[in-house]
Design an enzyme around this catalytic site. Structure first.
Site, short mmCIF file in Angstrom:
data_model
loop_
_atom_site.label_atom_id
_atom_site.label_comp_id
_atom_site.label_asym_id
_atom_site.label_seq_id
_atom_site.Cartn_x
_atom_site.Cartn_y
_atom_site.Cartn_z
CE1 TYR A 1 -1.17 2.35 -7.84
CE2 TYR A 1 -3.42 2.72 -8.39
CZ TYR A 1 -2.36 2.08 -7.61
OH TYR A 1 -2.47 1.21 -6.48
N GLY B 1 -15.10 -1.50 -18.09
CA GLY B 1 -14.77 -2.16 -16.82
C GLY B 1 -15.95 -1.86 -15.67
N GLY C 1 -3.74 6.98 -13.70
CA GLY C 1 -4.76 6.80 -12.71
C GLY C 1 -4.09 7.37 -11.40
CB THR D 1 -7.27 -1.87 0.40
OG1 THR D 1 -7.02 -1.97 -1.03
CG2 THR D 1 -6.16 -2.46 1.19
CB SER E 1 -0.96 -0.17 1.12
OG SER E 1 -1.60 1.38 1.19
CE LYS F 1 -11.17 -0.45 -2.31
NZ LYS F 1 -10.96 0.08 -3.56
CB ALA G 1 -11.82 0.83 -10.37
CB SER H 1 -2.57 4.72 1.61
OG SER H 1 -3.59 4.38 0.69
CG ASP I 1 -11.87 4.11 -4.95
OD1 ASP I 1 -10.80 4.62 -4.70
OD2 ASP I 1 -12.09 2.99 -4.73
#
Ligand code: NAP
Length: 280
Positions: free
Chosen positions: A227, A131, A247, A66, A19, A70, A135, A21, A106
């Protein structure tokens, strides 16, 4: 310096080592001089209910959620935002005096990146979204709140695109949401103003472009939410001088919105971006 007054946020996932974050949030706390810390916590699936109860017991300010929690976290919370309910997934929990509120930032982060950073006006636009997984669902919900003209959905998994379309029609005008079969995709892309890749295609260096490069014209804005690398879709877009984005902006802005929910302060977005890339 961590003291008894330090406020604690974090992220629950399994695995969690990858992660980004913690980097982003701890840099933001430091920049604003806030006495907060953000801690990654590895929570095995069977321990999720106990971990969620611990948010109250330990007086955590809030956490990000995450993979793989989720969706499973929804019934463990006291309340959900409309986004989280419609998407069916939570990525942010806010502890409001012991009441745990689930939100999903998101899609809102995606819109901030698209509209504010890339200066794309959404009103009246025709959008193709590839998709309909986690997301794609969050992006679809947020797009429909921004007055687009039409959202055309394509996913190789027919059940997922139909299920997302049905959920989106429940929060919007039914005619704004279309599902596409594979053979309808080329015409929809030719008509579109914005093309969004919310599939994992492009994450591996050997992946081809998610759609036939011949369909891409300079009338489009292309947003690829992957990303971790420059996808074949973005390489094609750049070679054809089509405006595009990866992203990273979505990643940073979804984090910035969580940060604001926990601290009540405006997030230092440039600092958060720099923590991830080394660049502002
Ligand atoms: P997900 O839940 O697995 O959803 C992806 C969906 O795309 C699945 O339904 C999948 O179908 C479908 N798909 C696969 N190949 C396709 C193709 N060629 N054409 C159309 N649909 C296709 O994944 P996710 O969590 O939504 O994540 C998707 C990507 O977004 C990942 O690369 C992830 O890293 C990235 N992401 C970025 C951010 C950000 O902040 N920038 C945030 C979240 C996710 P099947 O299941 O049948 O394969």
């Amino acid at each position: 310096m961590i003291t008894g007054k330090t406020k604690i946020c974090g992220i629950f996932g399994y695995p969690i080592e990858h992660s980004l974050s913690p980097l982003m949030h701890n840099a933001a706390f430091k920049d604003l001089g806030l006495d907060y810390v953000y801690v990654p916590v590895k929570v095995a699936p069977e321990d999720l209910p106990a971990a969620i109860r611990a948010i109250r017991v330990l007086n955590l300010v809030g956490v990000n959620i995450t993979i793989p929690h989720k969706e499973k976290v929804l019934p463990l919370l006291d309340d959900l935002s409309l986004e989280a309910k419609t998407i069916g997934a939570v990525n942010t929990i806010v502890n409001c005096g012991g009441r745990l509120i689930g939100d999903n930032t998101d899609g809102k982060g995606f819109i901030k990146s698209l509209a504010e950073e890339n200066k794309i006006k959404l009103a009246g636009k025709k959008v193709v979204l590839l998709g309909a997984g986690g997301a794609g669902r969050s992006i679809g919900v947020s797009l429909l709140k921004n007055n687009i003209q039409v959202l055309s959905l394509y996913d190789v998994a027919e059940n997922k695109r139909r299920s997302l379309a049905s959920d989106l029609r429940s929060i919007s005008t039914a005619k704004k949401v279309k599902t596409l079969d594979r053979d309808e995709l080329p015409a929809a892309i030719k008509e579109a103003d914005i093309l969004i890749n919310a599939t994992p295609i492009g994450m591996k260096p050997t992946d081809p472009a998610v759609v036939d490069p011949a369909l891409l014209s300079r009338k489009l804005f292309i947003y690829d939410i992957v990303y971790n690398c420059e996808t074949a879709l973005l390489k094609t877009a750049r070679s054809k001088k089509i405006k595009c984005a990866n992203g990273l902006g979505m990643l940073v802005n979804q984090g910035a919105i969580s940060f604001e929910l926990w601290t009540g302060k405006k997030a230092p977005v440039a600092i958060m971006r720099k923590a991830l890339t080394g660049k502002r």
